[in-house]
Structure formats: C-alpha cells, structure tokens
Design a protein around this motif. Structure first.
Motif, PDB file in Angstrom:
ATOM      1  N   VAL A 131     -32.382  48.489  15.676  1.00 16.88           N
ATOM      2  CA  VAL A 131     -31.335  49.492  15.891  1.00 16.88           C
ATOM      3  C   VAL A 131     -31.619  50.193  17.212  1.00 16.88           C
ATOM      4  O   VAL A 131     -32.710  50.735  17.427  1.00 16.88           O
ATOM      5  N   ASN A 132     -30.644  50.220  18.092  1.00 16.88           N
ATOM      6  CA  ASN A 132     -30.795  50.808  19.412  1.00 16.88           C
ATOM      7  C   ASN A 132     -30.385  52.284  19.404  1.00 16.88           C
ATOM      8  O   ASN A 132     -29.779  52.782  18.445  1.00 16.88           O
ATOM      9  N   GLN A 133     -30.704  53.005  20.494  1.00 17.34           N
ATOM     10  CA  GLN A 133     -30.464  54.429  20.572  1.00 17.34           C
ATOM     11  C   GLN A 133     -28.986  54.794  20.418  1.00 17.34           C
ATOM     12  O   GLN A 133     -28.648  55.876  19.940  1.00 17.34           O
ATOM     13  N   ASP A 134     -28.107  53.919  20.847  1.00 19.82           N
ATOM     14  CA  ASP A 134     -26.673  54.207  20.752  1.00 19.82           C
ATOM     15  C   ASP A 134     -26.072  53.803  19.420  1.00 19.82           C
ATOM     16  O   ASP A 134     -24.860  53.903  19.219  1.00 19.82           O
ATOM     17  N   GLY A 135     -26.904  53.332  18.504  1.00 20.40           N
ATOM     18  CA  GLY A 135     -26.427  52.952  17.184  1.00 20.40           C
ATOM     19  C   GLY A 135     -26.053  51.492  17.056  1.00 20.40           C
ATOM     20  O   GLY A 135     -25.727  51.031  15.957  1.00 20.40           O
ATOM     21  N   SER A 136     -26.099  50.765  18.164  1.00 20.43           N
ATOM     22  CA  SER A 136     -25.832  49.333  18.086  1.00 20.43           C
ATOM     23  C   SER A 136     -27.019  48.622  17.449  1.00 20.43           C
ATOM     24  O   SER A 136     -28.132  49.160  17.411  1.00 20.43           O
ATOM     25  N   VAL A 137     -26.795  47.412  16.943  1.00 22.69           N
ATOM     26  CA  VAL A 137     -27.831  46.657  16.237  1.00 22.69           C
ATOM     27  C   VAL A 137     -28.010  45.297  16.896  1.00 22.69           C
ATOM     28  O   VAL A 137     -27.027  44.547  17.073  1.00 22.69           O
ATOM     29  N   SER A 138     -29.237  44.994  17.274  1.00 20.64           N
ATOM     30  CA  SER A 138     -29.563  43.690  17.867  1.00 20.64           C
ATOM     31  C   SER A 138     -30.109  42.780  16.780  1.00 20.64           C
ATOM     32  O   SER A 138     -30.929  43.203  15.962  1.00 20.64           O
ATOM     33  N   TYR A 139     -29.641  41.549  16.783  1.00 14.53           N
ATOM     34  CA  TYR A 139     -30.050  40.598  15.746  1.00 14.53           C
ATOM     35  C   TYR A 139     -30.744  39.414  16.394  1.00 14.53           C
ATOM     36  O   TYR A 139     -30.489  39.071  17.559  1.00 14.53           O
ATOM     37  N   PRO A 140     -31.646  38.740  15.681  1.00 12.29           N
ATOM     38  CA  PRO A 140     -32.389  37.605  16.248  1.00 12.29           C
ATOM     39  C   PRO A 140     -31.564  36.318  16.222  1.00 12.29           C
ATOM     40  O   PRO A 140     -30.511  36.249  15.576  1.00 12.29           O
ATOM     41  N   ALA A 141     -32.074  35.317  16.938  1.00 12.84           N
ATOM     42  CA  ALA A 141     -31.439  34.002  16.897  1.00 12.84           C
ATOM     43  C   ALA A 141     -31.531  33.442  15.490  1.00 12.84           C
ATOM     44  O   ALA A 141     -32.445  33.776  14.727  1.00 12.84           O
ATOM     45  N   ARG A 146     -14.631  40.388   8.331  1.00 10.61           N
ATOM     46  CA  ARG A 146     -15.275  39.425   7.437  1.00 10.61           C
ATOM     47  C   ARG A 146     -15.021  38.000   7.907  1.00 10.61           C
ATOM     48  O   ARG A 146     -15.896  37.137   7.843  1.00 10.61           O
ATOM     49  N   GLN A 147     -13.818  37.754   8.406  1.00 11.85           N
ATOM     50  CA  GLN A 147     -13.491  36.420   8.914  1.00 11.85           C
ATOM     51  C   GLN A 147     -14.361  36.078  10.132  1.00 11.85           C
ATOM     52  O   GLN A 147     -14.865  34.947  10.255  1.00 11.85           O
ATOM     53  N   ALA A 148     -14.556  37.048  11.017  1.00 13.58           N
ATOM     54  CA  ALA A 148     -15.387  36.821  12.206  1.00 13.58           C
ATOM     55  C   ALA A 148     -16.830  36.524  11.808  1.00 13.58           C
ATOM     56  O   ALA A 148     -17.494  35.668  12.414  1.00 13.58           O
ATOM     57  N   MET A 149     -17.318  37.268  10.791  1.00 13.83           N
ATOM     58  CA  MET A 149     -18.691  37.022  10.324  1.00 13.83           C
ATOM     59  C   MET A 149     -18.845  35.606   9.789  1.00 13.83           C
ATOM     60  O   MET A 149     -19.863  34.937  10.009  1.00 13.83           O
ATOM     61  N   ASN A 150     -17.840  35.151   9.055  1.00 11.64           N
ATOM     62  CA  ASN A 150     -17.921  33.811   8.472  1.00 11.64           C
ATOM     63  C   ASN A 150     -17.858  32.726   9.539  1.00 11.64           C
ATOM     64  O   ASN A 150     -18.488  31.673   9.413  1.00 11.64           O
ATOM     65  N   ILE A 151     -17.088  32.983  10.586  1.00 11.06           N
ATOM     66  CA  ILE A 151     -16.927  31.985  11.642  1.00 11.06           C
ATOM     67  C   ILE A 151     -18.141  31.936  12.557  1.00 11.06           C
ATOM     68  O   ILE A 151     -18.529  30.861  13.048  1.00 11.06           O
ATOM     69  N   PRO A 200     -26.018  33.426  11.329  1.00  5.93           N
ATOM     70  CA  PRO A 200     -25.878  34.183  10.080  1.00  5.93           C
ATOM     71  C   PRO A 200     -26.356  35.630  10.206  1.00  5.93           C
ATOM     72  O   PRO A 200     -25.969  36.481   9.409  1.00  5.93           O
ATOM     73  N   ASN A 201     -27.203  35.910  11.211  1.00  4.76           N
ATOM     74  CA  ASN A 201     -27.698  37.278  11.380  1.00  4.76           C
ATOM     75  C   ASN A 201     -26.624  38.212  11.963  1.00  4.76           C
ATOM     76  O   ASN A 201     -26.766  39.437  11.889  1.00  4.76           O
ATOM     77  N   TYR A 202     -25.595  37.606  12.539  1.00  4.47           N
ATOM     78  CA  TYR A 202     -24.524  38.414  13.118  1.00  4.47           C
ATOM     79  C   TYR A 202     -23.852  39.269  12.031  1.00  4.47           C
ATOM     80  O   TYR A 202     -23.612  40.470  12.222  1.00  4.47           O
ATOM     81  N   GLY A 203     -23.543  38.652  10.927  1.00  2.33           N
ATOM     82  CA  GLY A 203     -22.860  39.370   9.856  1.00  2.33           C
ATOM     83  C   GLY A 203     -23.715  40.484   9.283  1.00  2.33           C
ATOM     84  O   GLY A 203     -23.228  41.586   8.995  1.00  2.33           O
ATOM     85  N   LYS A 204     -25.031  40.199   9.112  1.00  8.37           N
ATOM     86  CA  LYS A 204     -25.917  41.250   8.612  1.00  8.37           C
ATOM     87  C   LYS A 204     -25.963  42.429   9.570  1.00  8.37           C
ATOM     88  O   LYS A 204     -25.878  43.597   9.168  1.00  8.37           O
ATOM     89  N   ALA A 205     -26.118  42.100  10.873  1.00  6.55           N
ATOM     90  CA  ALA A 205     -26.211  43.163  11.874  1.00  6.55           C
ATOM     91  C   ALA A 205     -24.936  43.998  11.914  1.00  6.55           C
ATOM     92  O   ALA A 205     -24.981  45.224  12.053  1.00  6.55           O
ATOM     93  N   MET A 206     -23.796  43.323  11.785  1.00  6.11           N
ATOM     94  CA  MET A 206     -22.528  44.043  11.787  1.00  6.11           C
ATOM     95  C   MET A 206     -22.437  44.998  10.598  1.00  6.11           C
ATOM     96  O   MET A 206     -21.965  46.135  10.717  1.00  6.11           O
ATOM     97  N   GLY A 207     -22.916  44.548   9.464  1.00 11.67           N
ATOM     98  CA  GLY A 207     -22.921  45.412   8.291  1.00 11.67           C
ATOM     99  C   GLY A 207     -23.793  46.642   8.498  1.00 11.67           C
ATOM    100  O   GLY A 207     -23.403  47.767   8.158  1.00 11.67           O
ATOM    101  N   TYR A 208     -24.999  46.438   9.090  1.00 13.93           N
ATOM    102  CA  TYR A 208     -25.879  47.574   9.348  1.00 13.93           C
ATOM    103  C   TYR A 208     -25.246  48.535  10.356  1.00 13.93           C
ATOM    104  O   TYR A 208     -25.313  49.770  10.214  1.00 13.93           O
ATOM    105  N   ALA A 209     -24.645  47.948  11.411  1.00 10.88           N
ATOM    106  CA  ALA A 209     -24.029  48.783  12.446  1.00 10.88           C
ATOM    107  C   ALA A 209     -22.889  49.620  11.871  1.00 10.88           C
ATOM    108  O   ALA A 209     -22.714  50.789  12.235  1.00 10.88           O
ATOM    109  N   ASN A 210     -22.112  49.047  10.980  1.00 17.95           N
ATOM    110  CA  ASN A 210     -21.011  49.797  10.358  1.00 17.95           C
ATOM    111  C   ASN A 210     -21.537  50.913   9.463  1.00 17.95           C
ATOM    112  O   ASN A 210     -20.997  52.024   9.436  1.00 17.95           O
TER     113      ASN A 210
END
Length: 604
Positions: free
Chosen positions: A109-119, A149-154, A158-168
C-alpha cells in the motif's frame, strides 16, 4: 483525510479528552449544587436580610446558572468527542484490516492509498503477467461494480483483482473518515459559549440547538448505546441505568435528557439533573418565542353606542393582534409563569429549613407536566405523593407546589419524625373545566397507570435499605385518579388521604389497596364538590346510591377539618393541615377525628 493521517489516528485520545470534559462537567455540577443547596440555602436558613444579602443571593443564583450551563455544554462536548471517536474508530478498523490483508497477500500500500501488486499468472498460463499498481474508488454503483468485476476477470494477473479490492476498501475507509471529520467539525465548533459572564435565554436556546446537532451527527454512536427497556417497567429501567457505563450514562444525559428525566425507577438525582436541562432549554426557547411576538396594542378598549347605550368593545387593532397572536401569547405567558414558580421553589431551598427540590418530571407540551419533590424521596423515611385536581396545569403549578411545601413543614415538624419528602405529581392531563370536563372519568383512567408507575419507581430508585412509609394524597378530581389507580392496578402506598373528593370510582375504603383504617378523608364546610361529583365518580355496589369517601358507609377515617371551601385544606396553622402531616409520618393515632357525620348522611 489522507492515508497517513488516518493510519496514525488514535481514537482513544479523543475518548480521553471526552473523559476530561465529563470530569469538568461533573465539577461544574458539584459547584452548582454547592452554591444552590449549601451556600445560598445556608444564607436563607440564617435569615440574612438587607440589600447586601439580597444582592449576594442574586449573584450566587447567576453563578449557579453559569455552572449549570457549563455542566450541560461539557456534557455535549464529551458526547460529541466520544461520537467522533466512535466514527473514526470504525473507519480506522476498516483501514487497518485492509492494510493487513494487503500485506498478507504480497501487496504494497502506497502513501497515496494506491496498491501495488506482484507479478503473477492465472492457472494454465505459461508465464507471469507483470506487476502493477491500482488506485481504488469509494462507494460505487451496481453498474461500476459490475464493470470493475469484469475487468478483474479479464486481467491476466490474478493479483490485480485482489489489489483492486484492497484499494477500494482503503478508499472507502478514507472517505468514511473524511465524512466523519466534516460532519463533526462544525458540531464541535458550535459548542462555544459567548465570551461573557451571563448565561442568557439565547445561550440556553442555543444549547438545545447544540444538543440536536450532536444528536444528529452522532446517530450511529447513539444507536450503539443500550436502549431503555421497551416495557417502561420501573425495575427494568433501574437495571438498565445501573448497567450503563459512566460514558454511556453521560451520553444519554447530554443527548436525551427528556428521555432520562421521564423514566420511572431512575435515581431522583439523575432525573432531576436531566429535567433541569430540559427545563432551562425550554425556558430559553419559549422566552425567545414570546419576545418575538409583538406586544398587544395599548388601546385594547373603545366605546361604541348601541342605540342610546354606550358599550365597551375591543378595538379593531387589538382584535387583529389577538386573532394572529392572542392564543399563543397567552399560552406562552401561562407556561413561563408556571416555570417561574418552579424556579421560585428551587430558589427557596434553605428557607425555614426547606430541603432541596428535585424536578422528577417536566414537559411544557399541552397543559404541561411537572413533578416536584421537597427532599430526596430515595432516602426519605416518609413519602407523600400529591395529585392535584380539576384545572391543574403547568401555568397553575405554583399553588400545588406550595401545598406540598406546607405539608412538608408540618410533617417534618411532627414529634419523633425522621425524614420526609412531599411530591407534587402533575403527571397527567387534568380536566380543565369544572362543568365541561370534570364529570368525565377518562382523565383519571388515562392518568392512573402513570401514577402507579411513578409509585413503583420510588421503590426501584430507593437508595437506602429501609422501606419508606408512603402516602397518596389527592385533592378533588385528583382523588378520582387515585381511586382509578387502585381499581386498575396495585396502589403502592401505605395510607391514602382524600380531600374534597367527588368520588374515587369504588364504594368501599378497603378497595383502595391499603390496610383497614388507612384511608383518611376530609370534607370542609362549604365544599360543594363532594356531593356534586358523587353521581359521576362515586362508587356503587348497585344496592344503594353512589358512594363517596365522605359517606359513613364508605369506611374512611373522617378527619377533623377546620378549613372552609374547596381549596384550603393545606392552609397554614390549621388542624386540617396538621392531620395530613400526622398521617404522612405514620402517626395516624394522633389525628383528630371528625365528630359530626358528613352532610349527605345528615340530610338523607
């Protein structure tokens, strides 16, 4: 609010500040009580007179009001800080949980609230999709959530969807904290008194507004507090109050004093504190409303000639004013006049030994409610609870308060007596017109359950181990209510005193729920109410005429009554009053009994 601020926030520090304000409020309350019930009362008890003494008492009264206002405002600040801490703690818990979940799944989790996810790669893929960073958004709609949700599935990682959930989740927590800060900041800024030494009617009206603001902002905090029992049973009310923490009790007192003050079974000191806040705030509000109404025109009357006869009539100017403002102007003056009489009783503490007063119930709505005790009933050995009759209302409460002051004086002075509390109980809608209202029983029947609850509440709020000796005292239609209370339930008293009774809905003294020989009646010469009322409120076994307590067949003790008319049973230095005092302190054997038979019996 940014991530670093919420992350470093310590809600407990605001709770500690709330405790500090509550402690200051408690000190202000103690100072107010000391000034009113010890210093001022001592000066009155010592009969200090002269301009200097009068001026000093006036200054002390103002100082007491200042402390009362400080107590009220500190209570609101304390509750507001607790409410703010409650909201911020909820937001911080959401943030802390989201941060912990993100770290556990390899996200940063970055200072601005964004979330970085691994490969990472999805099952079946030959190589990893690169790492990345996402920013969340708070709230959202069904449509935006579906697109996300559609973007996460596409997305191939797979870490993208998790990170998006944390960021939200982080964005939601930050928004919740920002909203709480924006909601509470103006409420806390509003809790600021004028920089003068006088508490005005405007200050008390503002305090009521402040209370509404804190209550509105603290809705979620208030809803988290234990609610009073739905049953209204005094024992349940007492248990509920004792089960609250000091913080929760303070919150209820500061935000809902009207609720606390009306709960039978709570300690008299607590009800008094709550009702005095309601009293002061309502008085400020009503006085400001009265001040806003134009004064009635000076030229109220004029003369016109009807034929050859001069007739005095209202001027057109006065009639226009009366149509627009008259009823409300009159009602406000009556209500404020009655509140002034209650204040006079507060200010009389100490005069000739008069104990402090307790405001156990109050409302200016409709005809008004007021329950005023002389002395603390929770510790008194003897209690008397007086019910006034026809035409009783808040505007006329002064006379009923004075009756119980006089009864307290004679009861307190009785030989061998311990402590006494006499209570004026205007806790019902009394009939207002002798002809149009008083013949009907529904006023008594509707008010009787509240009277029974109040009596039971005196047991639940008892502060000492011994049981009190309790007397129900009724005048005129008030005796009808006492009879209805016995008929409808269990009248929780040891003695009953009836004065100028038009009937109590039962035909025998034994039906009033007290031991034989413990119903006492007074009928003065020239009191027309008993015989007029018997046909509406007398009891009957259908084997004879309507029976009232003055009739021999009713079975009451007929006390000697040396007053005349319907309204003087509590006149100072009379046998009528002394007899009541002796009953109140359990010395019925010393009561002087009536030798003559009641008028109705003599003329049958």
């Amino acid at each position: 609010m940014d991530l670093a601020t919420l992350k470093g926030l310590k809600p407990e520090e605001y709770e500690q500040a709330a405790d500090g304000y509550r402690a200051v409020g408690d000190m202000a309350s103690a100072a107010k009580d000391t000034i009113s019930n010890e210093v001022s009362a001592g000066m009155r008890k010592d009969n200090l007179e002269g301009k200097a003494a009068t001026a000093a008492l006036g200054e002390l009264q103002e100082l007491s009001k200042n402390f009362h206002y400080a107590q009220t405002e500190c209570g609101l600040v304390s509750t507001a800080l607790n409410g703010f801490a409650f909201d911020m703690a909820a937001a911080k818990r959401k943030l802390d949980t989201a941060l912990a979940d993100a770290a556990a799944n390899g996200c940063t989790v970055n200072q601005d609230g964004s979330v970085s996810y691994p490969a990472g790669r999805k099952p079946g893929e030959e190589k990893d999709s690169p790492a990345g960073t996402v920013s969340g958004s708070a709230g959202g709609s069904e449509t935006s959530d579906a697109i996300e949700r559609q973007a996460m599935n596409i997305h191939p990682n797979p870490n993208y969807g998790k990170a998006m959930g944390y960021a939200n989740r982080i964005a939601d927590a930050l928004k919740e904290a920002t909203d709480a800060d924006a909601k509470w900041a103006p409420k806390l800024r509003a809790l600021k008194a004028d920089d003068d030494l006088k508490v005005s009617k405007q200050d008390w009206a503002d305090a009521q507004s402040d209370m509404g603001g804190v209550r509105e902002a603290g809705k979620s905090y208030i809803e988290s507090l234990p609610e009073p029992p739905k049953s209204g049973d005094p024992k349940d009310n007492a248990s509920w109050w004792k089960g609250l923490s000091p913080e929760e009790q303070a919150a209820w007192l500061s935000l809902r004093p009207d609720t606390v003050g009306a709960l039978d079974g709570l300690p008299s000191t607590v009800r008094d504190e709550a009702n005095r806040v309601v009293f002061e705030e309502k008085r400020g509000q009503l006085q400001m409303e009265l001040d806003s109404i134009p004064k009635p025109p000076a030229n109220e009357w004029t003369w016109i000639t009807a034929g050859r006869v001069p007739v005095k009539v209202h001027t057109d100017e006065w009639m226009d004013w009366h149509r627009q403002y008259g009823d409300r102007y009159e009602q406000l003056n009556k209500t404020l006049g009655g509140m002034g009489k209650i204040q006079e009783r507060f200010d009389a503490t100490g005069q000739k030994g008069l104990p402090e007063a307790y405001l156990l119930g109050f409302s200016p709505e409709g005809n008004g409610r007021a329950i005023v005790a002389n002395g603390n009933p929770d510790t008194a050995d003897h209690q008397a609870v007086y019910v006034p009759g026809t035409a009783a209302n808040l505007g006329k409460i002064g006379g009923d308060i004075n009756r119980m002051v006089e009864l307290w004086r004679v009861a307190d002075a009785a030989p061998g007596n311990d402590s006494v509390s006499t209570i004026t109980w205007l806790g019902y809608d009394a009939p207002q017109d002798m002809v149009k209202d008083s013949p009907f029983s529904h006023y008594a029947n509707d008010g009787a359950p509240a009277y029974n609850r109040f009596l039971d509440g005196l047991d639940a709020s008892r502060a000492v181990d011994s049981d009190p000796h309790r007397t129900a005292v009724g005048h005129s239609y008030g005796t009808t209510l006492i009879g209805s209370a016995a008929r409808q339930g269990d009248l929780n008293v040891d003695d009953v005193i009836l004065a100028g009774s038009p009937g109590v809905q039962v035909s025998k003294a034994e039906e009033l729920d007290v031991p034989k020989g413990h119903v006492w009646n007074q009928e003065a010469d020239g009191d027309y109410v008993p015989d007029i009322g018997r046909f509406g409120h007398g009891g009957t076994d259908w084997d004879g005429p309507w029976t009232i307590p003055s009739d021999e067949r009713f079975g009451a003790n007929q006390m000697s009554t040396d007053t005349e008319g319907h309204s003087y049973y509590w006149k100072k230095d009379t046998q009528s009053l002394l007899n009541q005092g002796l009953v109140v302190v359990g010395q019925g054997d010393d009561v002087k009994m009536e030798e003559r038979r009641p008028a109705y019996e003599r003329t049958r």
